[in-house]
Write a protein that holds these residues in place. Structure first.
Motif, mmCIF file in Angstrom:
data_model
loop_
_atom_site.group_PDB
_atom_site.id
_atom_site.type_symbol
_atom_site.label_atom_id
_atom_site.label_comp_id
_atom_site.label_asym_id
_atom_site.label_seq_id
_atom_site.Cartn_x
_atom_site.Cartn_y
_atom_site.Cartn_z
ATOM 1 N N LEU A 66 1.870 -2.947 -6.750
ATOM 2 C CA LEU A 66 1.766 -3.258 -5.323
ATOM 3 C C LEU A 66 0.310 -3.632 -5.059
ATOM 4 O O LEU A 66 -0.591 -2.796 -5.190
ATOM 5 N N THR A 67 0.057 -4.873 -4.704
ATOM 6 C CA THR A 67 -1.313 -5.385 -4.616
ATOM 7 C C THR A 67 -1.960 -5.061 -3.273
ATOM 8 O O THR A 67 -1.321 -4.555 -2.346
ATOM 9 N N GLY A 68 -3.228 -5.393 -3.178
ATOM 10 C CA GLY A 68 -3.895 -5.360 -1.884
ATOM 11 C C GLY A 68 -3.475 -6.555 -1.047
ATOM 12 O O GLY A 68 -2.918 -7.522 -1.550
ATOM 13 N N SER A 69 -3.737 -6.441 0.253
ATOM 14 C CA SER A 69 -3.444 -7.545 1.167
ATOM 15 C C SER A 69 -4.128 -7.262 2.485
ATOM 16 O O SER A 69 -4.272 -6.107 2.886
ATOM 17 N N ASN A 70 -4.538 -8.339 3.179
ATOM 18 C CA ASN A 70 -5.231 -8.150 4.461
ATOM 19 C C ASN A 70 -4.317 -7.593 5.538
ATOM 20 O O ASN A 70 -4.794 -7.092 6.547
ATOM 21 N N SER A 71 -3.011 -7.665 5.358
ATOM 22 C CA SER A 71 -2.101 -7.200 6.417
ATOM 23 C C SER A 71 -2.010 -5.676 6.409
ATOM 24 O O SER A 71 -2.317 -5.017 5.405
ATOM 25 N N ASN A 72 -1.589 -5.142 7.547
ATOM 26 C CA ASN A 72 -1.394 -3.692 7.686
ATOM 27 C C ASN A 72 0.084 -3.352 7.700
ATOM 28 O O ASN A 72 0.914 -4.154 8.141
ATOM 29 N N ILE A 73 0.417 -2.156 7.237
ATOM 30 C CA ILE A 73 1.794 -1.669 7.314
ATOM 31 C C ILE A 73 2.123 -1.413 8.793
ATOM 32 O O ILE A 73 1.304 -0.835 9.529
#
Ligand SMILES: N[C@@H](CCC(=O)NCCCC(=O)O)C(=O)O
Length: 250
Positions: A66-73
């Motif tokens: 599961l990678t990083g990403s600028n979006s938030n959960i």
């Protein structure tokens, strides 16, 4: 006997608009790090929406990243009344399904930054956002908004590795200096997770699963960013390959 074939590790994708259309994307640094330093075969996974599809996907994979990403959960996933955009609801659905399917199948789950947060939330934990505090954070975990990409990943701080944890065994160092590109942090720890490292302000920087069939290892920093320059990041990727090979040999 650990398997000699290269493990196939699924890499979660994000939904973004590319050339005016929805697209599933993964930044190449995550995929390249798996191929170059984990000696694994990366396989990019599109956003699935059902548990049956997640089980079918996991049946063809040896582990997931599961990678990083600028979006938030989205905050409703962890019981919060509000949150901060940008969001990626398709990724939220997919990560929850993939984590639950992998745990059920006893296949390793690895996380980076947002990925660590997704694992924590999928296991019943919560998140907090450094920007919601009454005062500015004593230790900012993200570079200022006007930072360049290089400056953003150059933002770093020390962490303390918890002795006798999988991360301690992997890095063999009591303290590490890591890059830091996040505003959200773990609030309540998810079920079955053990803290492997903390920043000086107490923020959880790495977790692993309590002993059991499913091996979980997740970090809040970015070991895929120029890993050749830091021993502990290269060691992280080598460990992912070893953990996955061991799991396939069981
Ligand atoms: N939005 C969350 C997670 C932060 C995160 O994964 N940052 C990585 C951004 C760079 C990349 O795409 O790899 C938070 O702010 O905590």
């Amino acid at each position: 006997m650990p398997s000699t074939r290269k493990p196939v590790i699924g890499v979660i994708s994000c939904t973004r608009t590319v050339e005016g259309e929805d697209a599933y994307i993964v930044k190449t640094r995550y995929v390249d790090a798996l191929a170059k330093h984990a000696d694994a075969v990366p396989l990019i996974c599109p956003a699935i929406t059902t548990r049956d599809d997640a089980d079918a996907m996991l049946a063809r994979l040896d582990a997931i990243l599961l990678t990083g990403s600028n979006s938030n959960i989205e905050p409703h996933h962890y019981g919060a009344a509000s949150g901060r955009a940008p969001y990626d609801p398709g990724r939220d659905t997919m990560s929850a399904l993939l984590i639950k399917a992998a745990v059920a199948a006893g296949k390793p789950v690895f996380g980076i930054c947002r990925g660590l947060q997704e694992i924590n939330v999928a296991l019943g934990g919560t998140l907090v956002d450094q920007r919601d505090g009454a005062e500015p954070p004593e230790l900012p975990h993200h570079a200022p908004d006007d930072a360049s990409l290089e400056q953003m990943f150059g933002h770093s701080h020390p962490i303390d590795v918890v002795a006798d944890t999988p991360l301690a065994a992997i890095t063999d160092e009591p303290t590490l200096t890591i890059n830091s590109v996040h505003f959200q942090t773990i609030g309540a720890l998810g079920a079955g997770l053990v803290v492997n490292a903390r920043a000086k302000d107490g923020v959880v920087e790495a977790v692993s699963s309590v002993e059991g069939p499913t091996k979980i290892l997740a970090v809040q920093w970015h070991p895929e960013w120029q890993p050749e320059t830091r021993f502990h990041d290269l060691a992280f990727w080598q460990a992912l390959g070893e953990i996955t090979r061991d799991a396939t040999a069981r």
